[in-house]
Scaffold this motif. Structure first.
Motif, PDB file in Angstrom:
ATOM      1  N   TYR A 179       0.753  -1.119  -0.092  1.00 36.64           N
ATOM      2  CA  TYR A 179      -0.087   0.028   0.075  1.00 36.64           C
ATOM      3  C   TYR A 179       0.914   1.310   0.038  1.00 36.64           C
ATOM      4  N   GLU A 196       5.428  -3.150  13.919  1.00 40.28           N
ATOM      5  CA  GLU A 196       6.489  -3.739  13.041  1.00 40.28           C
ATOM      6  C   GLU A 196       7.821  -4.117  13.476  1.00 40.28           C
ATOM      7  N   THR A 240      -7.426  -0.092   7.463  1.00 45.81           N
ATOM      8  CA  THR A 240      -7.323   0.953   6.249  1.00 45.81           C
ATOM      9  C   THR A 240      -5.697   1.347   6.361  1.00 45.81           C
ATOM     10  N   ALA A 262       3.844  -9.795  -1.753  1.00 45.28           N
ATOM     11  CA  ALA A 262       2.776  -8.853  -1.958  1.00 45.28           C
ATOM     12  C   ALA A 262       3.007  -8.126  -3.421  1.00 45.28           C
ATOM     13  N   GLN A 286      -3.685  -6.865  -0.001  1.00 45.71           N
ATOM     14  CA  GLN A 286      -2.299  -6.476   0.940  1.00 45.71           C
ATOM     15  C   GLN A 286      -1.194  -7.263   0.927  1.00 45.71           C
TER      16      GLN A 286
HETATM   17  N1  SAM Z   1      -2.310   1.318   8.129  1.00 40.85           N
HETATM   18  C1  SAM Z   1      -2.252   0.945   9.560  1.00 40.85           C
HETATM   19  C2  SAM Z   1      -0.752   0.850  10.076  1.00 40.85           C
HETATM   20  O1  SAM Z   1      -0.034   1.762   9.630  1.00 40.85           O
HETATM   21  O2  SAM Z   1      -0.561   0.474  11.342  1.00 40.85           O
HETATM   22  C3  SAM Z   1      -2.527  -0.738   9.735  1.00 40.85           C
HETATM   23  C4  SAM Z   1      -3.285  -1.490   8.750  1.00 40.85           C
HETATM   24  S1  SAM Z   1      -2.046  -2.456   7.685  1.00 40.85           S
HETATM   25  C5  SAM Z   1      -3.300  -2.935   6.688  1.00 40.85           C
HETATM   26  C6  SAM Z   1      -2.172  -3.869   8.760  1.00 40.85           C
HETATM   27  C7  SAM Z   1      -0.621  -4.715   8.953  1.00 40.85           C
HETATM   28  O3  SAM Z   1      -0.505  -5.446   7.827  1.00 40.85           O
HETATM   29  C8  SAM Z   1       0.539  -3.800   8.985  1.00 40.85           C
HETATM   30  O4  SAM Z   1       0.627  -3.340  10.301  1.00 40.85           O
HETATM   31  C9  SAM Z   1       1.658  -4.729   8.814  1.00 40.85           C
HETATM   32  O5  SAM Z   1       2.218  -5.168   9.830  1.00 40.85           O
HETATM   33  C10 SAM Z   1       0.845  -5.867   7.669  1.00 40.85           C
HETATM   34  N2  SAM Z   1       1.725  -5.923   6.379  1.00 40.85           N
HETATM   35  C11 SAM Z   1       1.876  -4.899   5.792  1.00 40.85           C
HETATM   36  N3  SAM Z   1       2.531  -5.537   4.764  1.00 40.85           N
HETATM   37  C12 SAM Z   1       2.493  -6.860   4.780  1.00 40.85           C
HETATM   38  C13 SAM Z   1       3.164  -7.910   4.200  1.00 40.85           C
HETATM   39  N4  SAM Z   1       3.963  -7.911   2.895  1.00 40.85           N
HETATM   40  N5  SAM Z   1       3.251  -9.205   4.559  1.00 40.85           N
HETATM   41  C14 SAM Z   1       2.549  -9.374   5.578  1.00 40.85           C
HETATM   42  N6  SAM Z   1       1.851  -8.476   6.545  1.00 40.85           N
HETATM   43  C15 SAM Z   1       2.166  -7.161   6.026  1.00 40.85           C
END
Ligand code: SAM
Length: 481
Positions: free
Chosen positions: A114, A210, A150, A291, A368
């Protein structure tokens, strides 16, 4: 910066020097078998008059166990983790699904598709009408508990949009379905916004750290509001100040060295306990996945399945009263192994794309990350029962205000078999009646009959039996478990 778990400053409660000292101590003692035995003994659940009690472990003790490579001791860790899981959570697994509302994002997280510079991914934001359609699709599967997700974007997904969406979700009552708990996973925000989320009736506020390593964190989040390590790391304190009792921690394993993350995670839990008198409600254990525009192999710190299992067992021993969540990032095989080692919540039939529950074909263009476990909810429910678990759709604690330390005291008092177990069976019965295939339904009622016998209090057992008969014989769905 000095180490101080009660400080409200990120670099004092997640203190880099203390983590380094912990890792050195763990390395020095990883073959110190008398010390390891003493730590294992401390971790073991002890019987009390009403049930069990568990001391937990501090980040230094737990890090010694994580560093230990003695196979016999590792097997002992797995046995203890399983004992703790059974003592406090029984064989129930609470089921949920994520609901992606919007993938617009102003951040630049290098591991996340994203990220703002990714021009390849389709950007979508659900309208309230589209949210209704998604929720109906989720209710038609049998889901009662969602986590909304989101990207961070003050224009496309401001707090007002999130609040309106929560109201929409709670307002959808399709056939016998309703969503009884909406958890929220959105970017770190202000106390005022957390208060608004609390007033909107959310369950847990989830935010993954993270990585706890400040320098890596800043490199992994080079621009955007998420770049601010302190603001992100102190988010749970602001959430609790805003009145949210239940917060969910997690790190994204694969970004940094897992031993560093593990110590940081436990220090974060100790900090919440020290300042707010209650630890995290849940800990999630996501691993980095492939992803759009993201190749996990370009990150150096991936962990294998055995290390992953050991981390799970060590978290279970360290914070016995904190729920643990596994998502569909993991395969059926990995999930089957980890459930025994301490997991208490699992997602099922997840779609990680915006609008994914109403789209037929996978993969979706706004996804995602890759979902490893792609089974239907019915298959998940059956798999759980076949592996001796009780799928639970219960949300009663949250409904009755048993959040934060009130949930912890229920957990600690050993009353779970008289409270959570019957609720799990009643909500399973609702699921079987309304959504299950004939095969799952038949197995489900056999399991329910057997599991009812485990309820110690005869009066509670009788009420549960009667409620389940009512659910089977009528369309009555006003129990609100
Ligand atoms: N946008 C929010 C934030 O910044 O904390 C949270 C929502 S995000 C959709 C949810 C989680 O997806 C993130 O905190 C991250 O740890 C995880 N995520 C992002 N990229 C990923 C990936 N390539 N593989 C696995 N998990 C991932």
């Amino acid at each position: 910066m000095i180490y101080n778990p009660s400080s409200l400053q990120a670099e004092e409660f997640i203190n880099h020097d203390e983590i380094q000292a912990t890792l050195a101590y763990a390395e020095e003692n990883k073959n110190n078998l008398p010390l390891i035995d003493a730590i294992l003994e401390k971790a073991r659940p002890k019987k009390t008059e009403t049930g069990y009690t568990c001391e937990g472990l501090n980040h230094r003790e737990a890090s010694v166990l994580l560093a230990c490579e003695n196979e016999e001791k590792i097997q002992e860790m797995y046995r203890i983790a399983e004992e703790i899981k059974l003592a406090f959570y029984g064989n129930r697994i609470v089921i949920f699904a994520p609901l992606y509302l919007s993938n617009y994002c102003v951040n630049s997280c290098v591991y996340c598709p994203y990220h703002a510079k990714n021009k390849d991914i389709a950007r979508k934001k659900l309208t309230q009408e589209e949210i209704r359609t998604e929720v109906i699709a989720l209710q038609d599967m049998g889901h009662k508990r969602l986590v909304i997700e989101t990207g961070e974007d003050p224009v496309h997904a401001p707090i007002e949009y999130v609040l309106e969406s929560i109201k929409t979700i709670y307002g959808v009552h399709h056939k016998n379905g309703d969503i009884r708990r909406v958890n929220v996973n959105i970017a770190a925000t202000t106390v005022e916004n957390y208060r608004k989320l609390k007033d909107a009736g959310i369950g847990t506020y989830i935010l993954f750290q993270e990585t706890y390593h400040k320098e890596s964190y800043e490199q992994l989040h080079p621009t955007g509001p998420k770049h601010d390590y302190a603001y992100h790391t102190e988010a749970m304190d602001r959430a609790m100040e805003g009145g949210i009792d239940d917060v969910g921690l997690g790190v994204l394993f694969g970004l940094e060295r897992y031993k560093y993350e593990f110590a940081g995670l436990l220090m974060h839990a100790e900090h919440l306990e020290a300042v707010h008198g209650v630890g995290p409600h849940t800990i999630s254990v996501p691993r980095l996945k492939k992803a759009n525009d993201i190749d996990p192999d370009t990150f150096d710190n991936g962990i294998d399945d055995d290390t992953f299992a050991k981390i799970t067992a060590c978290i279970r021993m360290a914070v016995p009263y904190t729920g643990m969540i596994i998502s569909t990032r993991e395969s059926e095989e990995v999930r089957t192994k980890l459930l025994r080692l301490g997991i208490s919540q699992a997602s099922g039939a997840s779609r990680t794309s915006v609008g994914g529950y109403t789209e037929e074909e996978r993969p979706h263009d706004s996804e995602q990350f890759d979902v490893s476990d792609q089974r239907t909810l019915d298959e998940i429910v059956r798999w759980l029962m076949e592996t001796n678990h009780i799928p639970s759709f219960c949300t009663a604690c949250y409904r009755l205000g048993r959040t934060g330390d009130r949930f912890m005291s229920l957990c600690k008092s050993g009353q779970i078999l008289n409270c959570c177990h019957p609720n799990a069976l009643m909500t399973l019965s609702e699921y079987l009646q309304d959504y299950a295939t004939p095969e799952t339904k038949q197995l489900g009622y056999e399991v329910i009959q057997k599991e009812l016998q485990k309820i110690p209090n005869p009066k509670v057992r009788q009420i549960a039996e009667q409620n389940i008969k009512d659910i089977q014989n009528s369309n009555r769905r006003d129990f609100r478990f």
